[in-house]
Design a protein around this motif. Structure first.
Motif, short mmCIF file in Angstrom:
data_model
loop_
_atom_site.label_atom_id
_atom_site.label_comp_id
_atom_site.label_asym_id
_atom_site.label_seq_id
_atom_site.Cartn_x
_atom_site.Cartn_y
_atom_site.Cartn_z
N SER B 49 0.85 -1.20 0.00
CA SER B 49 0.00 0.00 0.00
C SER B 49 0.88 1.23 0.00
O SER B 49 0.55 2.24 -0.62
CB SER B 49 -0.90 0.01 1.23
OG SER B 49 -0.20 0.56 2.32
N ARG B 50 2.02 1.10 0.63
CA ARG B 50 2.90 2.27 0.61
C ARG B 50 3.44 2.48 -0.80
O ARG B 50 3.47 3.61 -1.31
CB ARG B 50 4.05 2.05 1.58
CG ARG B 50 5.01 3.22 1.63
CD ARG B 50 6.17 2.86 2.52
NE ARG B 50 7.07 3.98 2.71
CZ ARG B 50 8.22 3.88 3.37
NH1 ARG B 50 8.56 2.69 3.89
NH2 ARG B 50 8.99 4.93 3.53
N MET B 51 3.81 1.42 -1.42
CA MET B 51 4.39 1.58 -2.76
C MET B 51 3.37 2.19 -3.71
O MET B 51 3.65 3.09 -4.48
CB MET B 51 4.82 0.22 -3.31
CG MET B 51 5.97 -0.40 -2.54
SD MET B 51 6.29 -2.03 -3.18
CE MET B 51 7.65 -2.50 -2.13
N HIS B 52 2.14 1.62 -3.69
CA HIS B 52 1.14 2.10 -4.65
C HIS B 52 0.48 3.38 -4.22
O HIS B 52 -0.30 3.96 -4.96
CB HIS B 52 0.08 1.02 -4.86
CG HIS B 52 0.66 -0.22 -5.46
ND1 HIS B 52 1.16 -0.27 -6.73
CD2 HIS B 52 0.85 -1.45 -4.94
CE1 HIS B 52 1.62 -1.48 -6.98
NE2 HIS B 52 1.46 -2.22 -5.90
N GLY B 53 0.77 3.76 -2.97
CA GLY B 53 0.25 5.06 -2.53
C GLY B 53 -1.25 5.07 -2.35
O GLY B 53 -1.90 6.10 -2.50
N ASN B 54 -1.89 3.92 -2.09
CA ASN B 54 -3.30 3.98 -1.68
C ASN B 54 -3.50 3.07 -0.48
O ASN B 54 -2.67 2.21 -0.17
CB ASN B 54 -4.20 3.59 -2.83
CG ASN B 54 -3.94 2.18 -3.28
OD1 ASN B 54 -3.34 1.43 -2.55
ND2 ASN B 54 -4.36 1.86 -4.48
N LEU B 55 -4.65 3.21 0.14
CA LEU B 55 -4.84 2.58 1.45
C LEU B 55 -5.51 1.22 1.36
O LEU B 55 -5.74 0.56 2.37
CB LEU B 55 -5.67 3.50 2.35
CG LEU B 55 -4.98 4.82 2.68
CD1 LEU B 55 -5.91 5.71 3.47
CD2 LEU B 55 -3.71 4.55 3.49
N ASP B 56 -5.82 0.79 0.15
CA ASP B 56 -6.54 -0.48 0.05
C ASP B 56 -5.75 -1.61 0.68
O ASP B 56 -6.28 -2.45 1.40
CB ASP B 56 -6.79 -0.80 -1.43
CG ASP B 56 -7.73 0.23 -2.03
OD1 ASP B 56 -8.82 0.37 -1.49
OD2 ASP B 56 -7.32 0.90 -3.00
N GLN B 58 -3.85 -1.49 3.18
CA GLN B 58 -4.04 -1.46 4.65
C GLN B 58 -5.39 -2.01 5.02
O GLN B 58 -5.54 -2.77 5.99
CB GLN B 58 -3.88 -0.02 5.12
CG GLN B 58 -2.49 0.51 4.87
CD GLN B 58 -2.26 1.83 5.55
OE1 GLN B 58 -3.07 2.27 6.35
NE2 GLN B 58 -1.13 2.46 5.23
N ILE B 59 -6.39 -1.65 4.20
CA ILE B 59 -7.73 -2.17 4.51
C ILE B 59 -7.69 -3.68 4.54
O ILE B 59 -8.14 -4.35 5.46
CB ILE B 59 -8.74 -1.68 3.46
CG1 ILE B 59 -8.92 -0.18 3.52
CG2 ILE B 59 -10.06 -2.40 3.62
CD1 ILE B 59 -9.69 0.28 4.73
#
Lengths: 287, 99, 643, 523
Positions: B49-56, B58-59
């Motif tokens: 999620s950090r690499m792609h820069g979205n929170l999915d 983490q969800i």
């Protein structure tokens, strides 16, 4: 914070990674290879805490906290409860019983790891954008937006899942009573009818110098009787064998007695030992 | 440093956990190893999620945790009842599958 | 009309065989009447033919189409011409006589009705054989007579020897039939049909090789039916049947079917000289073979059977000579039909009076006890040895001349063989005659049955004990007398002025043979040889008393007694070999072919048992396999990516 | 849409089966009579089919066609050509005799209770088999055919395994074990074949895009449909194997002797005279029709196998000690002839093969059923236990002999016509094959006559001295069959008229012409 969340990782993070990473791996290895379940549980907890730190470092603040609270707090405690229930000291020998199992396992593990890492290796993406944008509105808010927006349905379902799990756990652990519990009277009658241990079970032997619930009381001939120890400890094989120690103690006692009473030590100890044992028993009873 | 290392770490942990599952006989320890594997997955998810820069990512990790919690509850309950019936927590003792 | 001719005995067979017990009393009369009816019909047809010109004496009656299939036509059609009418008369005539004879001979048999049913069946089949207009229908009759002879040889089925003999006869004939069917197939592939006219007319249009093949196959068939070497072995055993059967089927009619086949297919043989040569050789060899066997047998019927073989050898030899011989072959066939039937009936009458004893060494001096039999038998005897003036003389003499007329060394060899045969014939027939009717009465001080010959034990319905020879009843003697007449005068009637030859010529295309020496020389030679044979026999059996138990005899004698070891050969090579083959095949089928099947089943079972051991119930080892599988999957995906 | 006659021929026995099975346990006889009536009714319908069928008309007649599984283009499609009619007739003719001959085969033994149902089941299963066999003769949709081809195994399995021959040496125990062995072997063998065929059927759909035989034939004729050589060969093999197992062709024959040996005589007849015919029939209709090129490609091998079957089966028949097994091996030899006739690709051969299917059905029925009567009397299947029966039971012996003579194809009896046609057809194209096959007739004579001699002739054995002769019921079975044999032997034209046009079609399917005779004879 932002620096951490940024897509360029600071040297600080690197240092942190290398140190804590090592700890995590060690913890993991400990989980697998330590003999006693308790120790495994503790090392696992360690690893989890490290992971929590990594979560934080990756900008997953919420998850980091959840990791510590839920996992390290709740789940690991649950584990420890069960371990206690099953027996802290019940250390299963690492001796393998299934032929070739261990080697196969190691082989597979090694191969799998190598493959995985190799896969990641050639799937490496060189540049990546950090979470700065995503976390701009705050990590928690972001998550909440997703959770109650996009993933709300899944979220509801997890709720159902949790409830089901709780019920399931209760069903599994709850022991069904088919008939009413026996009263003391009935138990006593039953015991009489069975005709064994008609008198109450003997009390465990007791020494002053330590908690002695786990010490088997000695029979007149000096051999310890398991009956005197509670069933649970028997199950766990945690009876402390003090027969030899008791005899040693008696020796010392006699020694002292002799010294005081200037007896000659060359007497055959046989006839007196029995007596002396009773004596010591009496003494201990007084103490 | 490159956050991909997190992935390497996750892979390593996962493998260790898996091996543990295979090697250990004490059901509780096996369970712990499974938890270890789950955590490794979570780590990789979060790194993604950090690499792609979205929170999915983490969800999903979050859901994993929830499910893991449920799973642990049930699993441990199973272990307990297992221990009650056959006075051992060894997975090898439960082999009724064999004819 | 022609169909009616066949229908009569066929009806008789159907009625008698399906009729059930209620016909037991009248059965034999029905059978005889229908046989006679067909003879009358035959006579009428014959008269009809005589009324026509020599060239249009061929009537074809097309009944219906039997097997119509794409490009394959088999009709049920009958062809009446000089050749077939000759046979018709012989068959129905002799047949009727023998029916009459059987009424007396089978009197004491409770299954007489069935016997007559079989006889009628035989007549019908034989008539179909000779009247058929195509080879397939001929084949029908061919097998039909085979069946009838099977049933009749094995008529006394309670005798294992009889049952075995019947089976043997049918099997050997089947081998011959194989030849016939192959010949028919060859005709079909060559001419596209197998009706007589197109095939025989089409001969010119095809190569000699094919024709030779067809001819040889036909010869094989003929050998089977007519008991020619190498398929002759069944005839001797066939004597197990009731004597009238031996007379009708195995002397007068059926066994001559082979000759009919060859003569009928003359055109083919004419076009295949090699095949003709083979035919003559077969004839010559059989001629000697039969004669030699006939010399050694003590069983009167087997002796006569040997003689039958040899006489048919004459006919085949003649038929092999081509146009110069066909007519003579048929002529000898007819005369032989008379005297050989007469001889057999005589033998039957003797047995009838001797408690079914067949061993000639237990006869002797019977002429006073059964004069009629003696006289008729004697006339038949004179006829067969070719006593000048009697029928055998004419026909046989003509054949010998024709054999010489073949020309070249072949001619000399064949002629010589035929001549020699005549001598031996005279010898063994004289032997039979002397042993039976002359000499001391050996039967007085002898038990009825001889243990050393199990195949001649008396039939169940006649008692044993010392026999009281007596003349047979009228119903038996009359046919013998009629046949005797035939054997005396038929030859002269046919021979003088070549009446018979001219009658047959349109069918069999006659050509005059030119012997290297004058005809009278041959005749004289024949007579002298005959006299020599008689003298020799007289010297051996007439002057010296005949030992009641057969002496060991010379090597040749012993060989001849055992049919020149031909049966032993068959037994060792075919029977034993066949048994071993089948037994081993049964084993192979059970172990190998079936073993493969069951083996597969067992293999699958074993494999699954092994696999089951993998399922040891340890969750962890299952996990290992899962994990390994996952690893493999990852590897696979990575490889896919890499490729 | 006129009255669906073909469907009726199959539905009637099917309903009859249900009704028979539903008859209450006590009314055993009623069930038998019901079964008999139904089979006779089916015979009437079959005769109607034959009458309605016009030999000169279209190839497939009385056709019916409904959608069944549109998704896969599977249709319920019936239709008969001459060959189909002949075989439907054969089936419908034989079943009443089988029912009649098996009248007491499923009766309760004394030990069994009043509540004995298997009797009903026995006859119900027979009718069920009849329905399926008839449908497989009539189906022109390959998939539909496959279904019935396989489905008929189930009732057959129960008939073999459930109602074994009571005349058994090793006692009831051994009988039961061997019976179940035979039944399972039969089932597995045929299922294996069918499985391969299923694959081929699907493959056919992929290749040809349709299951309907007429459509495929039409497409092939118009040249619209062309298969790759290898595809065609593989599909052919798939079909052929299944049919070869059913037929049965050497070396796939080993199930037949077991099945026929252990089953009761009527069931044995059902197997060899009716069910196995589906295999040879399907070779003629499907293998040749769908895959002409591949058929021609496979011909040499098939011919060799057929020859082996002929000689091998006959030799083994000679070597048998068990009457029923002997008949079984004889049938193997005869099936060799049929397959030979199918694959020599001459119209004589193929007409011969078709007639052979019918005639062999009748002749085997005659021989086997009479043998069954004999066995049920003496309670033994071993040839060695008999001897001299002819003396005590002449009628039985006579019928037995005629059946045997039919088996060795004596001229004048039906089998001769077909066998000779096959031989001529074979000889016309491959002389050597024809000649080798001709040896079969000698061997046939050998095993038949040896059987007759050992059982019927010779001195009367004490065990058989008391055997009764044929009863009325048994005569009612034997006599008509024999009459039929003789009639078709001397006047087979009705059959040939029926068959010839169909054969002409098949020949044109495989684009083959009869070899011309060397010289055009002067007609």
């Amino acid at each position: 914070m932002n620096t951490v969340a940024a897509y360029t990782t600071s040297t600080g993070e690197a240092v942190q990674f290398w140190i804590l990473g090592t700890v995590a791996v060690l913890g993991a290895l400990g989980t697998v290879f330590l003999k006693r379940a308790v120790h495994s549980a503790l090392s696992l907890a360690g690893t989890m805490i490290v992971l929590a730190v990594f979560y934080l470092a990756n900008g997953a603040y919420f998850l980091g906290i959840v990791q510590i609270v839920v996992y390290t707090g709740a789940i690991m405690m649950l584990f420890l409860f069960v371990v206690m229930l099953v027996g802290v000291t019940a250390a299963d020998s690492l001796k393998e019983t299934i032929r070739g199992q261990r080697w196969l396992a190691l082989l597979c593990g090694l191969g799998f790891g190598v493959l995985l890492i190799g896969g990641i290796g050639n799937a490496t993406l060189t540049e990546f954008e950090g979470l700065a944008a995503a976390n701009s509105g705050g990590n928690i808010q972001g998550l909440a937006a997703l959770l109650f927006g996009k993933y709300v349905f899944a979220f509801e379902i997890t709720g159902a899942l949790l409830i089901t799990a709780a019920v399931g756990a209760m069903v599994l652990t709850h022991r069904e009573r088919t008939e009413r519990a026996k009263t003391q009277k009935e138990l006593a009658e039953e015991r009489i009818r069975k005709g064994e241990y008609i008198p109450p079970l003997p009390a465990p032997g007791v020494y002053a110098r330590h908690n002695a619930v786990d010490v088997a009381g000695l029979l007149p001939d000096g051999t310890p009787s398991e009956l005197t120890v509670s069933a649970t400890l028997r199950e766990r094989g945690q009876i402390r064998d003090v027969s030899s120690q008791a005899i040693a103690d008696l020796r010392a006692l006699e020694q002292r007695a002799n010294e005081r009473l200037e007896r000659d030590p060359l007497e055959p100890p046989r006839p007196r030992r029995g007596g002396s044992t009773e004596l010591t028993r009496a003494e201990e009873a007084q103490q | 440093m490159n956050p991909v290392n997190y992935l390497y770490l996750a892979a390593l942990l996962f493998t260790i956990g898996a091996t543990g599952v295979l090697v250990r006989r004490n059901a509780i320890v096996v369970f712990m190893c499974i938890e270890l594997m789950l955590n490794a997955c979570n780590l990789s998810l979060i790194a993604f999620s950090r690499m792609h820069g979205n929170l999915d990512g983490q969800i999903i990790a979050f859901f994993t945790m929830v499910v893991a919690a449920a799973e642990v509850v049930v699993g441990l309950a199973i272990i307990v009842s297992l221990f009650r019936t056959r006075h051992s927590a060894s997975v090898d003792d439960a082999r009724l599958m064999k004819l | 009309m022609i169909a009616l001719l066949i229908a009569a005995p066929l009806l008789g067979a159907a009625v008698l065989l399906c009729g059930g017990r209620r016909l037991d009393r009248a059965g034999h009369w029905i059978g005889t009447a229908l046989a006679a009816l067909s003879f009358v019909l035959g006579a009428v047809l014959f008269a009809g033919l005589l009324g026509r010109g020599a060239e249009d004496r061929t009537l074809v009656q097309h009944l219906y189409s039997w097997i119509p299939v794409e490009g394959f036509q088999a009709d049920v059609a009958f062809r009446l011409d000089q050749l077939s009418i000759t046979f018709v008369l012989l068959i129905t005539g002799v047949g009727s006589l023998i029916h009459v004879y059987s009424i007396g001979y089978m009197e004491h048999d409770e299954r007489r009705r069935r016997f007559f049913g079989y006889l009628n069946l035989f007549l019908a089949a034989m008539l179909i054989l000779v009247l058929a207009d195509n080879y397939l229908l001929l084949y029908l009759g061919w097998e039909g007579v085979g069946l009838a002879s099977y049933l009749l040889i094995g008529f006394w089925q309670h005798k294992p020897s009889a049952a075995t003999a019947a089976k043997k006869a049918f099997l050997v004939n089947r081998v011959g039939d194989m030849g016939l069917s192959i010949a028919i197939m060859l005709m079909f592939t060559t001419f596209g049909t197998f009706a007589f006219t197109p095939v025989l007319d089409g001969v010119g249009k095809t190569g000699e090789g094919t024709l030779t093949a067809i001819a040889l196959m036909l010869l094989l068939a003929a050998c089977g039916k007519s008991a020619q070497v190498p398929l002759q072995s069944w005839l001797g055993d066939a004597m197990e049947g009731p004597t009238p059967v031996s007379a009708l089927i195995h002397a007068a009619t059926m066994v001559t079917a082979g000759v009919y086949l060859i003569v009928r297919s003359g055109a083919i043989f004419n076009a295949a000289p090699d095949a003709q040569l083979v035919v003559t050789i077969v004839g010559a060899v059989t001629l000697l073979f039969g004669a030699i066997v006939g010399c050694a047998k003590d069983d009167i019927k087997k002796a006569l059977a040997g003689s039958t073989m040899s006489q048919i050898g004459y006919m085949v030899l003649a038929a092999g000579l081509g146009p110069i011989g066909y007519a003579f072959a048929i002529m000898h066939l007819v005369t032989h039909g008379f005297f050989k039937a007469g001889l057999f009936l005589g033998a039957g009458s003797v047995m009838h009076g001797m408690n079914d004893e067949v061993d000639m060494r237990k006869y002797g001096g019977l002429r006073t006890y059964m004069p009629v039999t003696f006289v008729t038998f004697g006339l038949g005897y004179l006829a067969i040895i070719g006593f000048p003036g009697l029928s055998g003389f004419f026909s046989k003499d003509l054949i010998i001349e024709a054999a010489f007329a073949k020309g070249g060394t072949q001619g000399w060899i064949l002629g010589g063989v035929a001549l020699l045969g005549a001598g031996i014939t005279a010898f063994y027939m004289t032997r039979v005659m002397l042993m039976t009717f002359f000499g001391e009465e050996r039967w007085r001080n002898l038990p009825a049955a001889s243990p050393d010959q199990p195949d001649v034990e008396p039939a169940a319905d006649h008692g044993g004990g010392v026999p009281h020879p007596h003349e047979s009843p009228k119903v038996m003697t009359v046919p013998m007398i009629v046949l005797a007449f035939g054997s005396v005068f038929a030859g002269a009637f046919f021979g003088i002025g070549e009446r018979f030859v001219h009658w047959l010529e349109p069918v069999t295309s006659f050509a005059h043979g030119h012997p290297p020496v004058a005809a009278w020389v041959v005749t004289v030679a024949t007579v002298t040889v005959m006299v020599l044979g008689v003298g020799l026999a007289w010297a051996q059996y007439g002057r010296r008393p005949v030992p009641a138990v057969a002496p060991r005899g010379s090597l040749l004698t012993r060989a001849a007694r055992r049919d020149l070891y031909q049966d032993d050969f068959n037994h060792v090579v075919l029977v034993r070999g066949g048994e071993h083959l089948t037994r081993s095949l049964v084993y192979v089928d059970h172990t190998l072919v079936d073993g493969v099947v069951n083996g597969t089943a067992a293999g699958v079972g074993g494999l699954s048992a092994r696999m089951r051991r993998l399922q040891n119930g340890f969750a962890r080892s299952y996990a290992v396999s899962m994990f390994g599988g996952t690893a493999l999957l990852v590897a696979a995906t990575l490889l896919m990516r890499a490729v | 849409m006129s009255f669906p006659l073909l469907t009726a021929t199959a539905v009637l026995p099917a309903l009859g089966a249900v009704a028979t099975a539903a008859v209450p346990a006590a009314r055993r006889e009623a069930a038998k009579w019901l079964a008999l009536l139904v089979s006779l009714g089916t015979l009437v319908l079959a005769v109607l089919v034959a009458v309605r069928f016009d030999p000169g008309g279209a190839r497939f007649q009385l056709t019916e066609s409904y959608d069944w599984i549109p998704a896969f283009g599977v249709r319920y499609e019936l239709g008969v050509d001459g060959i189909g009619v002949a075989l439907v007739l054969l089936t419908a003719v034989l079943i009443p005799f089988i029912v009649l001959a098996g009248w007491h085969d499923a009766d309760p033994l004394e030990t069994q209770s009043k509540r004995w149902r298997p009797t009903q089941g026995f006859f119900a299963l027979i009718l069920m088999v009849e329905a399926m066999v008839i449908l497989s003769f009539e189906a022109t949709d390959v998939f539909l055919f496959y279904i019935f081809f396989e489905a008929m195994l189930i009732p057959m399995y129960f008939l073999i395994g459930g109602f074994g021959d009571r005349a058994h040496q090793g006692g009831e125990e051994a009988a039961a074990t061997q019976r179940s062995y035979a039944a399972v072997k039969f089932l597995l063998y045929n299922l294996a074949g069918g499985l391969i065929m299923l694959a081929a059927v699907i493959g056919l759909y992929v290749a040809a895009g349709s299951f309907s035989l007429p459509d495929i034939l039409a497409a092939r004729a118009d040249g619209e449909l062309t298969m790759g050589t290898n595809t065609e060969r593989l599909l052919f093999l798939g079909f052929f194997l299944a049919f070869a197992v059913k037929a049965p062709l050497w070396p796939l024959h080993t199930w037949l002797p077991n099945a026929m040996g252990e089953a009761t005589a009527p069931v044995a007849v059902l197997i060899t005279a009716v069910v196995d015919k589906v295999g040879t029939f399907a070779m003629l209709r499907f293998c040749l029709g769908l895959f002409p090129e591949a058929s021609k490609w496979a011909t040499p091998v098939v011919l060799v196998l057929a020859l082996i079957s002929i000689v091998y089966g006959a030799l083994l028949a000679v070597g048998q000690r068990d009457i029923k097994r002997l008949v079984a091996y004889a049938s193997i030899s005869h099936f060799g002839f049929i397959i030979l006739g199918v694959f020599v690709m001459t119209s004589q051969g193929q007409s011969g093969a078709t007639l052979y299917m019918v005639n062999h059905g009748i002749s085997t029925a005659a021989l086997m059923l009479v043998a069954g009567f004999l066995i049920s009397r003496r309670g033994s299947r071993l040839i060695a236990d008999y001897g001299g029966v002819q003396k005590v039971a002449p009628v039985l012996a006579g019928t037995f002999l005629i059946g045997g003579l039919a088996t060795l194809s004596l001229p004048g009896l039906a089998p001769f016509v077909s066998e000779f046609l096959v031989l001529v057809g074979a000889f016309a194209r491959y002389p050597v094959v024809g000649i080798i096959a001709t040896f079969g007739i000698v061997l046939a004579a050998l095993y038949t006559l040896v059987l007759y001699q050992r059982t019927m002739t010779g001195p009367v054995r004490p065990e058989v001295a008391k055997l009764p002769d044929l009863r009325v019921r048994e005569l009612a079975v034997a006599a008509p069959l024999i009459a039929l044999l003789i009639f078709l032997g001397v006047y087979p034209q009705p059959l040939t008229d029926l068959v010839n046009p169909a054969v002409r079609h098949t020949m044109s399917d495989v684009q083959q012409h009869d070899p011309e005779p060397e010289v055009e004879a002067a007609k």
